[in-house]
Design an enzyme around this catalytic site. Structure first.
Site, PDB file in Angstrom:
ATOM      1  N   HIS A  17     -28.883  32.371  -2.072  1.00  0.00           N
ATOM      2  CA  HIS A  17     -28.153  33.580  -2.472  1.00  0.00           C
ATOM      3  C   HIS A  17     -26.854  33.685  -1.674  1.00  0.00           C
ATOM      4  CE1 HIS A  17     -27.899  38.183  -2.902  1.00  0.00           C
ATOM      5  NE2 HIS A  17     -27.428  37.619  -3.980  1.00  0.00           N
ATOM      6  N   SER A  52     -29.608  37.719  -7.752  1.00  0.00           N
ATOM      7  CA  SER A  52     -29.506  38.808  -6.789  1.00  0.00           C
ATOM      8  C   SER A  52     -30.792  39.615  -6.720  1.00  0.00           C
ATOM      9  CB  SER A  52     -28.396  39.777  -7.208  1.00  0.00           C
ATOM     10  OG  SER A  52     -27.177  39.124  -7.319  1.00  0.00           O
ATOM     11  N   GLU A  72     -28.489  33.745   1.963  1.00  0.00           N
ATOM     12  CA  GLU A  72     -29.912  34.058   2.100  1.00  0.00           C
ATOM     13  C   GLU A  72     -30.699  32.935   1.419  1.00  0.00           C
ATOM     14  OE1 GLU A  72     -30.239  38.929   2.013  1.00  0.00           O
ATOM     15  OE2 GLU A  72     -30.124  37.890   0.104  1.00  0.00           O
ATOM     16  N   ASN A  93     -29.338  43.020  -0.630  1.00  0.00           N
ATOM     17  CA  ASN A  93     -29.310  43.943  -1.777  1.00  0.00           C
ATOM     18  C   ASN A  93     -30.354  45.047  -1.659  1.00  0.00           C
ATOM     19  OD1 ASN A  93     -27.129  42.800  -3.018  1.00  0.00           O
ATOM     20  ND2 ASN A  93     -28.340  41.367  -4.225  1.00  0.00           N
TER      21      ASN A  93
HETATM   22  P1  NAD Z   1     -20.337  36.477 -13.952  1.00  0.00           P
HETATM   23  O1  NAD Z   1     -20.602  37.342 -15.133  1.00  0.00           O
HETATM   24  O2  NAD Z   1     -19.010  36.530 -13.283  1.00  0.00           O
HETATM   25  O3  NAD Z   1     -20.599  34.932 -14.319  1.00  0.00           O
HETATM   26  C1  NAD Z   1     -21.740  34.471 -14.980  1.00  0.00           C
HETATM   27  C2  NAD Z   1     -21.306  33.284 -15.832  1.00  0.00           C
HETATM   28  O4  NAD Z   1     -22.451  32.616 -16.352  1.00  0.00           O
HETATM   29  C3  NAD Z   1     -20.436  33.686 -17.033  1.00  0.00           C
HETATM   30  O5  NAD Z   1     -19.182  33.055 -16.930  1.00  0.00           O
HETATM   31  C4  NAD Z   1     -21.230  33.187 -18.240  1.00  0.00           C
HETATM   32  O6  NAD Z   1     -20.433  32.712 -19.294  1.00  0.00           O
HETATM   33  C5  NAD Z   1     -22.058  32.075 -17.603  1.00  0.00           C
HETATM   34  N1  NAD Z   1     -23.241  31.674 -18.362  1.00  0.00           N
HETATM   35  C6  NAD Z   1     -24.125  32.475 -19.007  1.00  0.00           C
HETATM   36  N2  NAD Z   1     -25.096  31.707 -19.559  1.00  0.00           N
HETATM   37  C7  NAD Z   1     -24.807  30.418 -19.244  1.00  0.00           C
HETATM   38  C8  NAD Z   1     -25.440  29.176 -19.518  1.00  0.00           C
HETATM   39  N3  NAD Z   1     -26.551  29.111 -20.245  1.00  0.00           N
HETATM   40  N4  NAD Z   1     -24.868  28.052 -19.033  1.00  0.00           N
HETATM   41  C9  NAD Z   1     -23.735  28.091 -18.315  1.00  0.00           C
HETATM   42  N5  NAD Z   1     -23.094  29.259 -18.017  1.00  0.00           N
HETATM   43  C10 NAD Z   1     -23.636  30.402 -18.489  1.00  0.00           C
HETATM   44  O7  NAD Z   1     -21.513  36.818 -12.921  1.00  0.00           O
HETATM   45  P2  NAD Z   1     -21.536  36.500 -11.342  1.00  0.00           P
HETATM   46  O8  NAD Z   1     -21.071  37.695 -10.611  1.00  0.00           O
HETATM   47  O9  NAD Z   1     -20.928  35.181 -11.111  1.00  0.00           O
HETATM   48  O10 NAD Z   1     -23.118  36.408 -11.102  1.00  0.00           O
HETATM   49  C11 NAD Z   1     -23.835  35.215 -11.363  1.00  0.00           C
HETATM   50  C12 NAD Z   1     -25.167  35.261 -10.649  1.00  0.00           C
HETATM   51  O11 NAD Z   1     -24.939  35.422  -9.244  1.00  0.00           O
HETATM   52  C13 NAD Z   1     -26.065  36.428 -11.076  1.00  0.00           C
HETATM   53  O12 NAD Z   1     -27.387  36.009 -11.010  1.00  0.00           O
HETATM   54  C14 NAD Z   1     -25.783  37.464 -10.001  1.00  0.00           C
HETATM   55  O13 NAD Z   1     -26.832  38.372  -9.830  1.00  0.00           O
HETATM   56  C15 NAD Z   1     -25.617  36.576  -8.784  1.00  0.00           C
HETATM   57  N6  NAD Z   1     -24.839  37.142  -7.658  1.00  0.00           N
HETATM   58  C16 NAD Z   1     -23.739  37.901  -7.913  1.00  0.00           C
HETATM   59  C17 NAD Z   1     -23.006  38.412  -6.830  1.00  0.00           C
HETATM   60  C18 NAD Z   1     -21.785  39.257  -7.055  1.00  0.00           C
HETATM   61  O14 NAD Z   1     -21.309  39.901  -6.097  1.00  0.00           O
HETATM   62  N7  NAD Z   1     -21.221  39.282  -8.252  1.00  0.00           N
HETATM   63  C19 NAD Z   1     -23.400  38.118  -5.520  1.00  0.00           C
HETATM   64  C20 NAD Z   1     -24.509  37.299  -5.305  1.00  0.00           C
HETATM   65  C21 NAD Z   1     -25.221  36.817  -6.391  1.00  0.00           C
END
Ligand code: NAD
Length: 283
Positions: free
Chosen positions: A140, A119, A152, A190
């Site tokens: 994204h 993000s 994106e 964002n």
């Molecule tokens: P989340 O915390 O729900 O999930 C992240 C997952 O990654 C966790 O389940 C964790 O166990 C896993 N993980 C960590 N290290 C790992 C590894 N080495 N191998 C495999 N899995 C691993 O977070 P999220 O909301 O899914 O966000 C994930 C990414 O997406 C981030 O970069 C975030 O910025 C981005 N993002 C989030 C949103 C949102 O609205 N939440 C929107 C767009 C992008």
């Protein structure tokens, strides 16, 4: 190059949604988590989401098993060696993301495209960990992934036109509308959305209005599907805090400085919907 096998690293909120969407769009999907129980949790989330679609009559019941059969889970990153495209969707921590890119570069064939769903980090920083920066891009997605119509595409100075074209076609094959943006802090959404959410939190902090009234005002006054405080809980407060800190650090603009209330909720483990409590409480 035709994409058939899609790898997704991380099966949290975003990774599980991306895995579901890719499988629903006909791709073979490999999705990973660090630990078996987290992988299991992600798979349950995908199943529950498909069941919800069936209940809403958005998905014919007979398609569920085929979709689910296209998703394979693993806890071993070496299994990603046969993927045409790998999308990293782990927690928003640059050091971990860089490690993943470095490892993927070693195990995947030179033609594999590597994408990040970050993000707020520069995709270029992850690309420097590889010997194929021309094949690294940002994809994204938005939360919840199956429902949100936008992707994106982030272009680093090194991303090739061919990679961007494949990325665009891939996004469109998932039924999304694609926009292109340079590798810049917060990209488009964002960069614009974060100050609004943080200002809403500051208004709650200073007692200008309640969180409920702020959410109602923005929903009805600006015709947004949900208000900024509810959106913060949906994004995940840890993710939002990291996004704010990263953009603030890069732009030195105080509208991205995180309010105390957000920091305290995160410090106490109240991360929003995903933990059952954030600004609001959830079932
Ligand atoms: P989340 O915390 O729900 O999930 C992240 C997952 O990654 C966790 O389940 C964790 O166990 C896993 N993980 C960590 N290290 C790992 C590894 N080495 N191998 C495999 N899995 C691993 O977070 P999220 O909301 O899914 O966000 C994930 C990414 O997406 C981030 O970069 C975030 O910025 C981005 N993002 C989030 C949103 C949102 O609205 N939440 C929107 C767009 C992008």
């Amino acid at each position: 190059m035709e994409i058939q096998n899609v790898g997704i690293i991380g099966c949290g909120q975003m990774g599980s949604g991306i895995a579901q969407l890719c499988a629903q769009s006909g791709y073979t999907v490999l999705v990973s988590e660090n630990r078996q129980e987290l992988l299991q949790k992600g798979m349950v989330t995908i199943k529950a989401s498909l069941d919800k679609d069936i209940k809403k009559q958005k998905l014919p019941v007979q398609e569920k098993d085929d979709i689910f059969a296209r998703i394979i889970g693993t806890t071993n990153i070496d299994d990603f060696r046969d993927c045409d495209l790998v999308i990293e969707a782990i927690v928003e921590k640059l050091v971990l993301k860089k490690r993943i890119f470095s490892r993927l570069d070693q195990i995947c064939p030179p033609c594999t495209l590597l994408a990040s769903n970050t993000s707020s980090f520069q995709v270029g920083e992850m690309a420097t960990m590889t010997k194929r920066p021309d094949k690294v891009l940002g994809l994204h997605f938005f939360n919840p992934v199956p429902a949100m119509k936008l992707v994106e595409i982030i272009k680093t100075p090194a991303t090739s036109e061919t990679t961007l074209k494949i990325g665009k076609e891939f996004g469109e094959s998932l039924g999304k509308t694609v926009v292109m943006v340079q590798d810049s802090p917060g990209f488009i959404v964002n960069r614009l959305m974060t100050p609004q959410i943080l200002n809403a939190v500051r208004m709650v902090e200073s007692g200008i209005a309640t969180k409920e009234d702020i959410d109602t005002a923005i929903s009805l006054g600006l015709n947004h599907p949900i208000g900024p405080i509810a959106l913060a809980d949906l994004i995940g407060l840890d993710t939002l805090l990291t996004i704010a800190n990263n953009i603030h650090q890069k732009l030195k603009d105080k509208q991205y400085a995180a309010p105390e209330m957000l920091k305290i909720l995160v410090a106490n483990g109240h991360l929003g919907r995903k933990t059952g409590r954030g600004f609001y409480q959830y079932e």
